[in-house]
Design a protein around this motif. Sequence first.
Motif, PDB file in Angstrom:
ATOM      1  N   GLN A  72       1.024  -0.621  -0.311  1.00 63.82           N
ATOM      2  CA  GLN A  72      -0.087  -0.003  -0.166  1.00 63.82           C
ATOM      3  C   GLN A  72       0.669   1.579   0.110  1.00 63.82           C
ATOM      4  O   GLN A  72       1.364   1.260   1.289  1.00 63.82           O
ATOM      5  CB  GLN A  72      -0.630   0.205   1.063  1.00 63.82           C
ATOM      6  N   SER A  73       0.971   2.265  -0.977  1.00 62.03           N
ATOM      7  CA  SER A  73       0.930   3.048  -1.565  1.00 62.03           C
ATOM      8  C   SER A  73       0.687   4.278   0.019  1.00 62.03           C
ATOM      9  O   SER A  73      -0.952   4.542  -0.236  1.00 62.03           O
ATOM     10  CB  SER A  73       1.684   4.094  -2.216  1.00 62.03           C
ATOM     11  N   LYS A  75       0.368   8.328   1.322  1.00 66.68           N
ATOM     12  CA  LYS A  75       0.860   9.449   1.177  1.00 66.68           C
ATOM     13  C   LYS A  75       2.206  10.303   2.252  1.00 66.68           C
ATOM     14  O   LYS A  75       1.936  10.109   3.267  1.00 66.68           O
ATOM     15  CB  LYS A  75      -0.170  10.415   1.279  1.00 66.68           C
ATOM     16  N   ASP A  88       4.620   7.452  -6.400  1.00 65.72           N
ATOM     17  CA  ASP A  88       4.318   5.823  -6.679  1.00 65.72           C
ATOM     18  C   ASP A  88       3.375   6.567  -8.056  1.00 65.72           C
ATOM     19  O   ASP A  88       2.089   7.360  -7.718  1.00 65.72           O
ATOM     20  CB  ASP A  88       3.802   5.177  -6.154  1.00 65.72           C
ATOM     21  N   ALA A  90       0.900   5.152 -10.301  1.00 62.53           N
ATOM     22  CA  ALA A  90       0.251   5.103 -10.546  1.00 62.53           C
ATOM     23  C   ALA A  90      -0.774   4.861  -9.111  1.00 62.53           C
ATOM     24  O   ALA A  90      -2.235   4.685  -9.961  1.00 62.53           O
ATOM     25  CB  ALA A  90       0.494   2.784 -10.146  1.00 62.53           C
ATOM     26  N   LYS A  91      -0.288   5.228  -8.473  1.00 59.47           N
ATOM     27  CA  LYS A  91      -1.236   5.289  -7.800  1.00 59.47           C
ATOM     28  C   LYS A  91      -1.226   6.863  -7.208  1.00 59.47           C
ATOM     29  O   LYS A  91      -2.198   7.585  -6.320  1.00 59.47           O
ATOM     30  CB  LYS A  91      -0.986   4.425  -5.935  1.00 59.47           C
ATOM     31  N   LYS A  92      -0.386   7.866  -7.617  1.00 57.52           N
ATOM     32  CA  LYS A  92      -0.627   9.273  -7.509  1.00 57.52           C
ATOM     33  C   LYS A  92      -0.443   9.978  -6.220  1.00 57.52           C
ATOM     34  O   LYS A  92      -1.165  10.245  -5.882  1.00 57.52           O
ATOM     35  CB  LYS A  92      -1.537   9.718  -8.774  1.00 57.52           C
ATOM     36  N   ILE A  93       0.817   8.705  -5.811  1.00 57.54           N
ATOM     37  CA  ILE A  93       1.075   9.369  -3.732  1.00 57.54           C
ATOM     38  C   ILE A  93       2.122   8.843  -3.808  1.00 57.54           C
ATOM     39  O   ILE A  93       3.380   8.701  -4.088  1.00 57.54           O
ATOM     40  CB  ILE A  93       0.160   7.740  -3.396  1.00 57.54           C
ATOM     41  N   LYS A  97       5.761   3.474   0.512  1.00 57.71           N
ATOM     42  CA  LYS A  97       4.976   2.402   0.406  1.00 57.71           C
ATOM     43  C   LYS A  97       5.545   1.299   1.994  1.00 57.71           C
ATOM     44  O   LYS A  97       6.538   1.139   1.928  1.00 57.71           O
ATOM     45  CB  LYS A  97       5.643   0.904  -0.696  1.00 57.71           C
ATOM     46  N   ASP A 120       7.247  -2.751  -6.829  1.00 59.47           N
ATOM     47  CA  ASP A 120       6.684  -3.934  -5.770  1.00 59.47           C
ATOM     48  C   ASP A 120       7.507  -5.186  -5.578  1.00 59.47           C
ATOM     49  O   ASP A 120       7.794  -5.757  -4.884  1.00 59.47           O
ATOM     50  CB  ASP A 120       5.480  -4.413  -5.618  1.00 59.47           C
ATOM     51  N   GLU A 185      -5.066  -7.604   3.326  1.00 64.20           N
ATOM     52  CA  GLU A 185      -5.739  -6.198   2.572  1.00 64.20           C
ATOM     53  C   GLU A 185      -6.392  -5.576   4.233  1.00 64.20           C
ATOM     54  O   GLU A 185      -5.832  -4.848   4.076  1.00 64.20           O
ATOM     55  CB  GLU A 185      -6.523  -5.754   1.253  1.00 64.20           C
TER      56      GLU A 185
END
Length: 191
Positions: A72-73, A75, A88, A90-93, A97, A120, A185
């Motif tokens: 999980q990324s 902020k 990141d 892909a997640k725009k963060i 991680k 990852d 998760e």
Amino acid sequence: MEIVDGIRHIIDNGAKWWALPADFPPWETVYGFFCRWNRDGGVTHIRGRLRRRIRTGKGRCPHPVTLIVDSQSVKGASTVGRNSRGYDAAKKINGRKRLITVDTLGLPVMITVTAADIQDRDAARDVFWRLRLTQPQTTQVWAAHGCAGDLVDWARERLWLSLRIVSRPKGTKGFVVLPRRWKAERTIGCA
């Protein structure tokens, strides 16, 4: 016992050390014990003993042979140094991680924090290596699609781990509960 209760209070409430209520020993004392136990491996030892006790209480083998890895990324706060965070795409963060490894009950086995721009599969390579050293009984690891590719062969050939990839069903959008991965998760969601 008051030291342990103070540590549990901080962990359970997510409070700052200096905000430890007056009912406990001075925060500097509690923090000092926590740091010493963590540095000496005591925290890891206690977590392992608790995990084994829970597993045997549920009729499971005390040492898990199957693990689940997910990431999980998150902020990064303004206090997080630039040298320890990344972006990141892909997640725009912009942040960090966390890769969490859990057993099939969702109990934490290993947690690794990296800059968010680390792929990852790159972070997982280090995690799998450390798992082989600390959890030698492990034979199988379930992971997200980000760990696919040459990492599957590397894990099998170098570490004798069977790396199984859990992918999202084609054409799905939004959140989908995925077999096996949902255990990691769920644990991430509680963190």
